[in-house]
Every structure is written in C-alpha cells, then in structure tokens.
Design an enzyme around this catalytic site. Structure first.
Site, PDB file in Angstrom:
ATOM      1  N   GLY A 163       9.872 -12.146 -37.032  1.00 57.84           N
ATOM      2  CA  GLY A 163       9.633 -10.945 -36.251  1.00 57.84           C
ATOM      3  C   GLY A 163       9.960 -11.086 -34.780  1.00 57.84           C
ATOM      4  N   HIS A 164      10.434 -12.237 -34.360  1.00 60.14           N
ATOM      5  CA  HIS A 164      10.707 -12.477 -32.940  1.00 60.14           C
ATOM      6  C   HIS A 164      12.201 -12.296 -32.693  1.00 60.14           C
ATOM      7  CE1 HIS A 164      10.741 -14.791 -29.087  1.00 60.14           C
ATOM      8  NE2 HIS A 164       9.593 -14.157 -28.960  1.00 60.14           N
TER       9      HIS A 164
END
Length: 182
Positions: free
Chosen positions: A53-54
């Site tokens: 998710g980064h």
C-alpha cells in the site's frame, strides 16, 4: 556476508520480534566496547507486506520501517553487549567481536545466557531524529550501522545510526530506545 554471521535459529532467540516485524535479516558485524557498533542487513523484497500500500505504482521502503530497522539493530547492539558482559562475568573470558560470539554460540552456557537475558530485557523504540536523503526500493539491500552514543539514568539509550544502499547513504540520525530489566 560475514562468515561469522549469527545463525538463524539463535538469531530468532535473541530478538523479541516475530514476522512480519523482523526487520533485521542478518547481523554481519559487531564490536564490543566503548567504540562498539553493530552492522546489520535488511533485504527489501518485492513481497514485503508494507510495500503493497505504500506508493503501489512506485513502491519504496517506508521511512517508518527504516526507523524500525534502526531500532532493532540498536537493541541487538545492546543485547549482544549484555551477553558479552554476562559471559565475561561467568567465564572470565572477553568476547570482543561477532567472531568470538559465533565461536561460543552453541555452548550450553551461552544458549542459557541468551535465553535468560531475552526473558529479562524489554526494549522499545522511544524516539527518533532521522534525516532521509534517498529511498530504498524492492531488490535493494539496506546496511545499517548503529553505535551507542550514550545512556541516561532513566534507561534510555541514544544511538547514532546510518543506513546505506550500496555506497548511497539513505538515512542517518539518532534513535532512542528505552530498555528495562524485569
């Protein structure tokens, strides 16, 4: 990789962390004493859970995870120093390096020291003052060096830390861990 790197089985007994928060893959070097330090390695793999998710289109290692590497490396520095101190007290023999520790790692007395000390000590990352210059990406290997700058009477240990990917310094600063003995 150092031929004296700590074996995985013993390495896990020394750390208070379990997956997915093990941020140190290997301890490559350690020096005991006033100018002591530890050098650890973290391989950034493509399937690290925090990368999903980064910046999914352009994944990079989150700075907070680099701070966690610093915190864990610094705790390992203090932990190895503890076991060297205890070993010297019990056996009247100085362990000065990772090579010395590696030579004694399978001795029953050393294993007992490691297990007993791990049960006694709790360390947590308390504060950080870090500067990030570059990023680490999947496929990179991060090498972290931690040196104890000073300890205070309240149980806080202040470490000077730096992280490199190859020759590029990606981060440096200060980590403060709080350690208590039960």
């Amino acid at each position: 990789m150092s031929k004296y790197a700590i074996p995985a089985k013993i390495f896990l007994e020394m750390g208070g962390w379990r997956q997915p928060l093990i941020m140190v893959d290997r301890i490559d070097d350690y020096k005991y004493g006033e100018k002591g330090y530890i050098r650890v390695v973290k391989h950034v793999t493509y399937n690290e859970p925090y990368l999903l998710g980064h910046f999914p289109e352009d994944p990079i290692m989150p700075g907070v995870m680099i701070a966690e590497i610093f915190g864990q490396a610094s705790e390992y520095l203090s932990f190895l120093t503890d076991i060297c101190d205890i070993y010297r007290e019990r056996h009247q023999e100085n362990l000065q390096s990772l090579r010395d520790i590696r030579a004694r790692i399978y001795d029953a007395g050393m294993l007992e020291i490691i297990r007993a000390r791990r049960a006694q000590v709790r360390g947590v990352l308390a504060a950080q003052n870090l500067k990030f210059k570059e990023v680490a990406c999947p496929g990179d290997t991060i090498e972290v060096i931690s040196r104890l700058a000073f300890s205070d009477e309240s149980g806080f240990k202040h470490y000077a830390v730096s992280a490199h990917v190859g020759k590029r310094e990606i981060s440096k600063g200060t980590i403060i861990n709080y350690r208590e003995v039960k």
